[in-house]
Design a protein around this motif. Structure first.
Motif, PDB file in Angstrom:
ATOM      1  N   THR A  12     -37.606 -26.867 -70.061  1.00 52.56           N
ATOM      2  CA  THR A  12     -36.375 -27.072 -70.764  1.00 52.56           C
ATOM      3  C   THR A  12     -36.876 -26.654 -72.348  1.00 52.56           C
ATOM      4  OG1 THR A  12     -37.050 -29.544 -71.064  1.00 52.56           O
ATOM      5  CG2 THR A  12     -35.615 -29.042 -69.233  1.00 52.56           C
ATOM      6  N   PHE A  13     -35.796 -26.457 -72.991  1.00 55.37           N
ATOM      7  CA  PHE A  13     -35.955 -26.195 -74.429  1.00 55.37           C
ATOM      8  C   PHE A  13     -34.588 -26.704 -75.243  1.00 55.37           C
ATOM      9  CE2 PHE A  13     -34.785 -22.396 -72.970  1.00 55.37           C
ATOM     10  CZ  PHE A  13     -33.779 -21.686 -73.599  1.00 55.37           C
ATOM     11  N   GLU A  26     -37.212 -18.501 -78.150  1.00 53.17           N
ATOM     12  CA  GLU A  26     -38.193 -18.141 -78.910  1.00 53.17           C
ATOM     13  C   GLU A  26     -38.939 -19.387 -79.609  1.00 53.17           C
ATOM     14  OE1 GLU A  26     -37.133 -13.650 -79.322  1.00 53.17           O
ATOM     15  OE2 GLU A  26     -36.453 -14.893 -80.880  1.00 53.17           O
ATOM     16  N   ALA A  27     -37.887 -20.161 -80.030  1.00 53.95           N
ATOM     17  CA  ALA A  27     -38.414 -21.365 -80.982  1.00 53.95           C
ATOM     18  C   ALA A  27     -39.270 -22.204 -80.287  1.00 53.95           C
ATOM     19  CB  ALA A  27     -37.192 -22.021 -81.614  1.00 53.95           C
ATOM     20  N   LYS A  34     -40.718 -16.845 -72.136  1.00 56.36           N
ATOM     21  CA  LYS A  34     -40.577 -15.694 -72.809  1.00 56.36           C
ATOM     22  C   LYS A  34     -39.060 -14.885 -72.269  1.00 56.36           C
ATOM     23  CE  LYS A  34     -43.695 -13.107 -75.635  1.00 56.36           C
ATOM     24  NZ  LYS A  34     -43.157 -13.622 -76.906  1.00 56.36           N
ATOM     25  N   LEU A  35     -38.444 -14.181 -73.047  1.00 55.03           N
ATOM     26  CA  LEU A  35     -37.384 -13.608 -72.482  1.00 55.03           C
ATOM     27  C   LEU A  35     -37.280 -12.140 -73.178  1.00 55.03           C
ATOM     28  CD1 LEU A  35     -34.646 -13.676 -71.200  1.00 55.03           C
ATOM     29  CD2 LEU A  35     -33.736 -15.161 -73.249  1.00 55.03           C
ATOM     30  N   GLU A  36     -37.152 -11.281 -72.425  1.00 55.25           N
ATOM     31  CA  GLU A  36     -37.152  -9.736 -72.871  1.00 55.25           C
ATOM     32  C   GLU A  36     -35.940  -9.594 -73.867  1.00 55.25           C
ATOM     33  OE1 GLU A  36     -39.625  -7.338 -72.413  1.00 55.25           O
ATOM     34  OE2 GLU A  36     -40.493  -8.961 -71.325  1.00 55.25           O
TER      35      GLU A  36
END
Ligand code: FES
Length: 92
Positions: A12-13, A26-27, A34-36
């Motif tokens: 989770t984020f 990203e934060a 990691k997301l392209e």
């Protein structure tokens, strides 16, 4: 402040409503989050992924998704803002 959960990992984020899901991922700065991305403006579709649960909103008139793709739950996290807690699958 919403919560984003990545499936199937269940990581989770924090996903503030004023930040795109890409910015929030990203934060979080975790390797498995990691997301392209490329254009970061909703046109290239590099970041395309699946919204499994929850809602997002767009502030641009034309995120590069067809009506059918939206119906299938595909989102562009570089321009998608969370409107609820969300569950997303990074690889569409
Ligand atoms: S990074 Fe290009 S559409 Fe999201």
């Amino acid at each position: 402040m919403f919560k984003a959960t990545v499936v199937p990992s269940s990581h989770t984020f924090a996903a503030p409503a004023h930040q795109t899901l890409l910015q929030s991922a990203e934060a979080a700065n975790a390797p498995d989050l990691k997301l392209e991305s490329s254009c970061r403006n909703g046109t290239c579709r590099t970041c395309l992924c699946q919204l499994v649960q929850g809602q997002v909103t767009y502030r641009i008139e034309w995120p590069g998704l067809s009506v059918d793709e939206k119906r299938q739950g595909l989102i562009l996290p570089c321009v998608a803002y969370p409107a609820s807690d969300v569950k997303i699958r990074f690889a569409a």
